[in-house]
Design a protein around this motif. Sequence first.
Motif, PDB file in Angstrom:
ATOM      1  N   PHE A  80      18.873 -11.414 138.459  1.00  0.00           N
ATOM      2  CA  PHE A  80      18.024 -11.963 139.513  1.00  0.00           C
ATOM      3  C   PHE A  80      18.800 -12.279 140.792  1.00  0.00           C
ATOM      4  CE2 PHE A  80      15.575 -15.550 141.474  1.00  0.00           C
ATOM      5  CZ  PHE A  80      14.481 -14.789 141.866  1.00  0.00           C
ATOM      6  N   ASP A  81      20.023 -12.800 140.654  1.00  0.00           N
ATOM      7  CA  ASP A  81      20.821 -13.106 141.840  1.00  0.00           C
ATOM      8  C   ASP A  81      21.179 -11.835 142.608  1.00  0.00           C
ATOM      9  OD1 ASP A  81      20.731 -15.826 141.470  1.00  0.00           O
ATOM     10  OD2 ASP A  81      22.646 -15.937 140.414  1.00  0.00           O
ATOM     11  N   PHE A  82      21.464 -10.741 141.875  1.00  0.00           N
ATOM     12  CA  PHE A  82      21.722  -9.460 142.526  1.00  0.00           C
ATOM     13  C   PHE A  82      20.477  -8.973 143.246  1.00  0.00           C
ATOM     14  CE2 PHE A  82      25.134  -9.324 139.357  1.00  0.00           C
ATOM     15  CZ  PHE A  82      26.200  -8.912 140.143  1.00  0.00           C
ATOM     16  N   LEU A  83      19.321  -9.147 142.606  1.00  0.00           N
ATOM     17  CA  LEU A  83      18.070  -8.719 143.214  1.00  0.00           C
ATOM     18  C   LEU A  83      17.835  -9.464 144.528  1.00  0.00           C
ATOM     19  CD1 LEU A  83      15.376  -7.172 143.148  1.00  0.00           C
ATOM     20  CD2 LEU A  83      14.428  -9.076 141.807  1.00  0.00           C
ATOM     21  N   LYS A  84      18.013 -10.776 144.516  1.00  0.00           N
ATOM     22  CA  LYS A  84      17.812 -11.562 145.742  1.00  0.00           C
ATOM     23  C   LYS A  84      18.768 -11.119 146.846  1.00  0.00           C
ATOM     24  CE  LYS A  84      18.135 -15.779 144.166  1.00  0.00           C
ATOM     25  NZ  LYS A  84      18.131 -17.266 144.237  1.00  0.00           N
ATOM     26  N   LYS A  85      19.999 -10.789 146.464  1.00  0.00           N
ATOM     27  CA  LYS A  85      20.966 -10.327 147.456  1.00  0.00           C
ATOM     28  C   LYS A  85      20.521  -8.995 148.052  1.00  0.00           C
ATOM     29  CE  LYS A  85      25.716  -8.704 147.986  1.00  0.00           C
ATOM     30  NZ  LYS A  85      26.984  -8.388 147.300  1.00  0.00           N
ATOM     31  N   TYR A  86      20.137  -8.054 147.207  1.00  0.00           N
ATOM     32  CA  TYR A  86      19.725  -6.739 147.689  1.00  0.00           C
ATOM     33  C   TYR A  86      18.500  -6.812 148.576  1.00  0.00           C
ATOM     34  CZ  TYR A  86      22.880  -4.633 144.224  1.00  0.00           C
ATOM     35  OH  TYR A  86      23.979  -4.254 143.494  1.00  0.00           O
ATOM     36  N   LEU A  87      17.635  -7.810 148.352  1.00  0.00           N
ATOM     37  CA  LEU A  87      16.394  -7.925 149.112  1.00  0.00           C
ATOM     38  C   LEU A  87      16.581  -8.601 150.469  1.00  0.00           C
ATOM     39  CD1 LEU A  87      13.863  -8.825 146.273  1.00  0.00           C
ATOM     40  CD2 LEU A  87      13.966  -6.693 147.590  1.00  0.00           C
ATOM     41  N   ARG A  88      17.790  -9.039 150.782  1.00  0.00           N
ATOM     42  CA  ARG A  88      18.043  -9.576 152.109  1.00  0.00           C
ATOM     43  C   ARG A  88      17.996  -8.458 153.145  1.00  0.00           C
ATOM     44  NH1 ARG A  88      23.235 -13.667 151.479  1.00  0.00           N
ATOM     45  NH2 ARG A  88      22.222 -15.253 150.182  1.00  0.00           N
ATOM     46  N   LYS A  89      17.616  -8.803 154.354  1.00  0.00           N
ATOM     47  CA  LYS A  89      17.525  -7.819 155.430  1.00  0.00           C
ATOM     48  C   LYS A  89      18.896  -7.234 155.745  1.00  0.00           C
ATOM     49  CE  LYS A  89      15.877  -7.316 160.207  1.00  0.00           C
ATOM     50  NZ  LYS A  89      15.245  -7.999 161.354  1.00  0.00           N
ATOM     51  N   GLY A  90      18.920  -5.944 156.095  1.00  0.00           N
ATOM     52  CA  GLY A  90      20.152  -5.276 156.502  1.00  0.00           C
ATOM     53  C   GLY A  90      20.769  -4.458 155.395  1.00  0.00           C
ATOM     54  N   ILE A  91      21.482  -3.400 155.769  1.00  0.00           N
ATOM     55  CA  ILE A  91      22.093  -2.539 154.758  1.00  0.00           C
ATOM     56  C   ILE A  91      23.228  -3.256 154.026  1.00  0.00           C
ATOM     57  CG2 ILE A  91      21.462  -0.410 155.951  1.00  0.00           C
ATOM     58  CD1 ILE A  91      24.322  -0.189 156.949  1.00  0.00           C
ATOM     59  N   PHE A  92      23.791  -4.289 154.640  1.00  0.00           N
ATOM     60  CA  PHE A  92      24.837  -5.075 153.984  1.00  0.00           C
ATOM     61  C   PHE A  92      24.283  -6.369 153.390  1.00  0.00           C
ATOM     62  CE2 PHE A  92      27.080  -2.653 157.350  1.00  0.00           C
ATOM     63  CZ  PHE A  92      27.862  -1.861 156.527  1.00  0.00           C
ATOM     64  N   SER A  93      22.942  -6.471 153.341  1.00  0.00           N
ATOM     65  CA  SER A  93      22.270  -7.638 152.753  1.00  0.00           C
ATOM     66  C   SER A  93      22.770  -8.942 153.359  1.00  0.00           C
ATOM     67  CB  SER A  93      22.453  -7.647 151.229  1.00  0.00           C
ATOM     68  OG  SER A  93      21.933  -6.470 150.660  1.00  0.00           O
ATOM     69  N   SER A  94      22.897  -8.943 154.683  1.00  0.00           N
ATOM     70  CA  SER A  94      23.445 -10.111 155.374  1.00  0.00           C
ATOM     71  C   SER A  94      22.360 -11.037 155.922  1.00  0.00           C
ATOM     72  CB  SER A  94      24.342  -9.653 156.528  1.00  0.00           C
ATOM     73  OG  SER A  94      23.626  -8.789 157.402  1.00  0.00           O
ATOM     74  N   GLY A  95      21.093 -10.682 155.703  1.00  0.00           N
ATOM     75  CA  GLY A  95      19.996 -11.491 156.216  1.00  0.00           C
ATOM     76  C   GLY A  95      19.759 -12.754 155.413  1.00  0.00           C
ATOM     77  N   LYS A  96      18.724 -13.463 155.789  1.00  0.00           N
ATOM     78  CA  LYS A  96      18.365 -14.721 155.137  1.00  0.00           C
ATOM     79  C   LYS A  96      17.937 -14.487 153.693  1.00  0.00           C
ATOM     80  CE  LYS A  96      15.246 -18.673 155.767  1.00  0.00           C
ATOM     81  NZ  LYS A  96      14.138 -19.218 156.594  1.00  0.00           N
ATOM     82  N   GLU A  97      18.311 -15.423 152.816  1.00  0.00           N
ATOM     83  CA  GLU A  97      17.958 -15.297 151.401  1.00  0.00           C
ATOM     84  C   GLU A  97      16.446 -15.391 151.216  1.00  0.00           C
ATOM     85  OE1 GLU A  97      18.705 -17.896 147.390  1.00  0.00           O
ATOM     86  OE2 GLU A  97      20.482 -17.251 148.512  1.00  0.00           O
ATOM     87  N   VAL A  98      15.933 -14.559 150.326  1.00  0.00           N
ATOM     88  CA  VAL A  98      14.495 -14.536 150.051  1.00  0.00           C
ATOM     89  C   VAL A  98      14.187 -15.450 148.867  1.00  0.00           C
ATOM     90  CG1 VAL A  98      14.284 -12.195 150.948  1.00  0.00           C
ATOM     91  CG2 VAL A  98      14.645 -12.554 148.496  1.00  0.00           C
TER      92      VAL A  98
END
Length: 203
Positions: A80-98
């Motif tokens: 689940f933590d990996f999923l939340k990371k991947y779902l962040r905005k940007g190709i480097f998943s640097s956006g805000k946590e969902v």
Amino acid sequence: ARVTYQGVNYWGKNIKEEHDAKGCDDQIKSIDLKVKWPDMTPSREGFRLDSENKNDITIALTQRSVWKKEWGNKDFFNEFDFLKKYLRKGIFSSGKEVSEVWIDEKKTFNSDLGLYEIEVESGDNATKKVYWQEIKGKGISLTIMCLYFKSGSTKCEFNTHQPNYGLNTSYIKIFFHSELLPHWQEIYQDAEQLINSFNTGGK
């Protein structure tokens, strides 16, 4: 293949010398296998973003250094933590946590793949789609993040738990082009079979 061993500091070393650092009886930390799918024969390059060889994939198996008590039984690891990371905005998943609520509202089920999916805003000249499998009462068993670049290049990263490798279990990542996404189950099964084929049964 590229192999690294437990207890060896590779910082500053030439990658070509890694095989000389330890012997056959020492604990492997990680191994990267470059193969052509579905033949599972050696590939010179493995997965490369700019490659036109769509059947070249890379399989990476890595041992975990620890297993935390809060993770529960070693037979399952919740991604689940990996999923939340991947779902962040940007190709480097640097956006805000969902949030979990956001995920439940946005997700749809892809019946062709047998996976849930969400398309994520990237803003980086690429589209990002995230796929995952849910096990009722346990959590997320696997994730796949795919990037689709405007140049036409694609990259998919498959990630899941491997309970039977290493003292504290391992995880497997498989890198491939999106053209192979419909075959993700076969690719995973073939990767497991290849890894198992190296098991000599110990002493």
